[in-house]
Design a protein around this motif. Structure first.
Motif, PDB file in Angstrom:
ATOM      1  N   ILE A  45       0.930   1.318  20.969  1.00 58.53           N
ATOM      2  CA  ILE A  45      -0.102   2.341  20.839  1.00 58.53           C
ATOM      3  C   ILE A  45       0.376   3.402  19.846  1.00 58.53           C
ATOM      4  N   HIS A  46      -0.560   3.868  19.066  1.00 60.64           N
ATOM      5  CA  HIS A  46      -0.288   4.967  18.143  1.00 60.64           C
ATOM      6  C   HIS A  46      -1.352   6.023  18.343  1.00 60.64           C
ATOM      7  N   TYR A  47      -0.901   7.254  18.457  1.00 59.85           N
ATOM      8  CA  TYR A  47      -1.819   8.384  18.526  1.00 59.85           C
ATOM      9  C   TYR A  47      -1.861   9.003  17.138  1.00 59.85           C
ATOM     10  N   ILE A  48      -3.054   9.337  16.711  1.00 58.95           N
ATOM     11  CA  ILE A  48      -3.204   9.871  15.369  1.00 58.95           C
ATOM     12  C   ILE A  48      -4.234  10.994  15.360  1.00 58.95           C
ATOM     13  N   LEU A  49      -3.986  12.003  14.549  1.00 62.02           N
ATOM     14  CA  LEU A  49      -4.969  13.065  14.356  1.00 62.02           C
ATOM     15  C   LEU A  49      -6.006  12.583  13.355  1.00 62.02           C
ATOM     16  N   LEU A  50      -7.241  13.007  13.528  1.00 66.16           N
ATOM     17  CA  LEU A  50      -8.320  12.564  12.651  1.00 66.16           C
ATOM     18  C   LEU A  50      -8.022  12.859  11.186  1.00 66.16           C
ATOM     19  N   GLU A  51      -7.381  13.986  10.906  1.00 67.72           N
ATOM     20  CA  GLU A  51      -7.095  14.314   9.509  1.00 67.72           C
ATOM     21  C   GLU A  51      -6.038  13.395   8.890  1.00 67.72           C
ATOM     22  N   ASN A  52      -5.324  12.619   9.718  1.00 66.66           N
ATOM     23  CA  ASN A  52      -4.338  11.655   9.208  1.00 66.66           C
ATOM     24  C   ASN A  52      -4.876  10.227   9.180  1.00 66.66           C
ATOM     25  N   ARG A  53      -6.182  10.092   9.200  1.00 67.49           N
ATOM     26  CA  ARG A  53      -6.789   8.757   9.276  1.00 67.49           C
ATOM     27  C   ARG A  53      -6.466   7.866   8.075  1.00 67.49           C
ATOM     28  N   GLN A  54      -6.032   8.447   6.956  1.00 64.39           N
ATOM     29  CA  GLN A  54      -5.692   7.639   5.788  1.00 64.39           C
ATOM     30  C   GLN A  54      -4.499   6.721   6.070  1.00 64.39           C
ATOM     31  N   TYR A  55      -3.712   7.020   7.109  1.00 62.56           N
ATOM     32  CA  TYR A  55      -2.556   6.188   7.455  1.00 62.56           C
ATOM     33  C   TYR A  55      -2.911   5.030   8.396  1.00 62.56           C
ATOM     34  N   ILE A  56      -4.106   5.058   8.934  1.00 63.49           N
ATOM     35  CA  ILE A  56      -4.502   4.044   9.922  1.00 63.49           C
ATOM     36  C   ILE A  56      -4.446   2.641   9.347  1.00 63.49           C
ATOM     37  N   THR A  57      -5.016   2.454   8.168  1.00 65.11           N
ATOM     38  CA  THR A  57      -5.068   1.112   7.583  1.00 65.11           C
ATOM     39  C   THR A  57      -3.672   0.553   7.346  1.00 65.11           C
ATOM     40  N   GLU A  58      -2.757   1.389   6.868  1.00 63.95           N
ATOM     41  CA  GLU A  58      -1.389   0.913   6.634  1.00 63.95           C
ATOM     42  C   GLU A  58      -0.710   0.526   7.943  1.00 63.95           C
ATOM     43  N   LYS A  59      -0.971   1.268   9.016  1.00 65.99           N
ATOM     44  CA  LYS A  59      -0.414   0.925  10.325  1.00 65.99           C
ATOM     45  C   LYS A  59      -0.984  -0.411  10.810  1.00 65.99           C
ATOM     46  N   ILE A  60      -2.277  -0.610  10.589  1.00 68.05           N
ATOM     47  CA  ILE A  60      -2.916  -1.868  10.991  1.00 68.05           C
ATOM     48  C   ILE A  60      -2.334  -3.036  10.203  1.00 68.05           C
ATOM     49  N   ILE A  61      -2.199  -2.893   8.901  1.00 67.46           N
ATOM     50  CA  ILE A  61      -1.661  -3.974   8.068  1.00 67.46           C
ATOM     51  C   ILE A  61      -0.238  -4.318   8.497  1.00 67.46           C
ATOM     52  N   ARG A  62       0.586  -3.309   8.758  1.00 69.68           N
ATOM     53  CA  ARG A  62       1.946  -3.555   9.233  1.00 69.68           C
ATOM     54  C   ARG A  62       1.926  -4.377  10.523  1.00 69.68           C
ATOM     55  N   PHE A  63       1.057  -3.977  11.459  1.00 72.06           N
ATOM     56  CA  PHE A  63       0.945  -4.689  12.736  1.00 72.06           C
ATOM     57  C   PHE A  63       0.490  -6.134  12.522  1.00 72.06           C
ATOM     58  N   LEU A  64      -0.525  -6.335  11.688  1.00 75.91           N
ATOM     59  CA  LEU A  64      -1.028  -7.687  11.432  1.00 75.91           C
ATOM     60  C   LEU A  64       0.059  -8.572  10.846  1.00 75.91           C
ATOM     61  N   LYS A  65       0.803  -8.054   9.885  1.00 70.96           N
ATOM     62  CA  LYS A  65       1.885  -8.829   9.246  1.00 70.96           C
ATOM     63  C   LYS A  65       2.956  -9.212  10.275  1.00 70.96           C
ATOM     64  N   GLU A  66       3.272  -8.289  11.180  1.00 66.46           N
ATOM     65  CA  GLU A  66       4.269  -8.579  12.214  1.00 66.46           C
ATOM     66  C   GLU A  66       3.806  -9.684  13.162  1.00 66.46           C
ATOM     67  N   ASN A  67       2.505  -9.883  13.262  1.00 69.05           N
ATOM     68  CA  ASN A  67       1.963 -10.865  14.209  1.00 69.05           C
ATOM     69  C   ASN A  67       1.471 -12.130  13.539  1.00 69.05           C
ATOM     70  N   GLU A  68       2.005 -12.395  12.375  1.00 71.97           N
ATOM     71  CA  GLU A  68       1.679 -13.644  11.690  1.00 71.97           C
ATOM     72  C   GLU A  68       2.904 -14.531  11.707  1.00 71.97           C
ATOM     73  N   LYS A  69       2.760 -15.590  12.446  1.00 75.49           N
ATOM     74  CA  LYS A  69       3.844 -16.557  12.561  1.00 75.49           C
ATOM     75  C   LYS A  69       3.356 -17.864  11.983  1.00 75.49           C
ATOM     76  N   VAL A  70       4.273 -18.712  11.640  1.00 76.87           N
ATOM     77  CA  VAL A  70       3.900 -20.053  11.182  1.00 76.87           C
ATOM     78  C   VAL A  70       3.294 -20.775  12.372  1.00 76.87           C
ATOM     79  N   LEU A  71       2.052 -21.192  12.210  1.00 74.50           N
ATOM     80  CA  LEU A  71       1.355 -21.825  13.340  1.00 74.50           C
ATOM     81  C   LEU A  71       1.161 -23.305  13.111  1.00 74.50           C
TER      82      LEU A  71
END
Length: 188
Positions: free
Chosen positions: A162-188
């Motif tokens: 979980i990440h808590y974020i202030l609305l004015e820092n929303r520009q960082y949300i996408t980068e946090k999401i991309i980091r998470f997605l990359k971490e959850n990509e395994k060879v399937l």
């Protein structure tokens, strides 16, 4: 966000799911059918990441049992975990409550609705990433449910972040999401 996700190499598809659907069966069927259609038309890995915002969580949770073998991870942004809890919250705000009840009646053709969203999210094996906007009060009464969900997943040793974020820092949300997605990509 969509532009940045596509730049990072993701194939993104979405729907507004008939606008104020509040997790109705039509939104679930539409999401599942959209997935099936795209998988038939495109050459893609069958396992996908699901991103849901607000009331989209109600639909995403119902997709989990339908697609459990095809989900890599789920990202919930400012989630509405419980429609019942949201209705309770809005009862003190008469104007919003009337509007909400009209939307629910239109979405379900009835006024009393129960959608079990907590169990599928709590029990799914895939990684869960929640982004909660601190200064947003749309689903403020959901925080207790989110904390319970986190504790239950941690007790079961299921991946959750979980990440808590202030609305004015929303520009960082996408980068946090991309980091998470990359971490959850395994060879399937």
């Amino acid at each position: 966000m969509i532009e940045r996700l596509t730049q990072a190499g993701y194939f993104v598809y979405y729907s507004n799911l008939f606008e104020k659907n509040w997790g109705n069966q039509q939104s679930v069927e539409h999401s599942y059918n959209l997935y099936q259609l795209i998988m038939r038309k495109e050459i893609l890995n069958q396992k996908i990441h699901i991103l849901a915002e607000g009331m989209g969580t109600l639909t995403a949770a119902q997709l989990i049992p339908l697609m459990e073998d095809n989900i890599r991870s789920i990202v919930l942004f400012a989630p509405c975990i419980s429609l019942e809890k949201h209705i309770e919250q809005e009862q003190t705000r008469k104007f919003y409550y009337k509007k909400l009840m009209k939307e629910i009646k239109a979405a379900f053709n009835e006024e009393s609705v129960h959608i079990n969203t907590e169990k599928p999210i709590e029990e799914m094996k895939e990684s869960l990433f929640i982004i909660q906007v601190i200064d947003q009060n749309r689903y403020k009464d959901q925080l207790e449910l989110i904390h319970q969900l986190l504790l239950k997943r941690k007790e079961k040793k299921l991946p959750v972040e979980i990440h808590y974020i202030l609305l004015e820092n929303r520009q960082y949300i996408t980068e946090k999401i991309i980091r998470f997605l990359k971490e959850n990509e395994k060879v399937l």
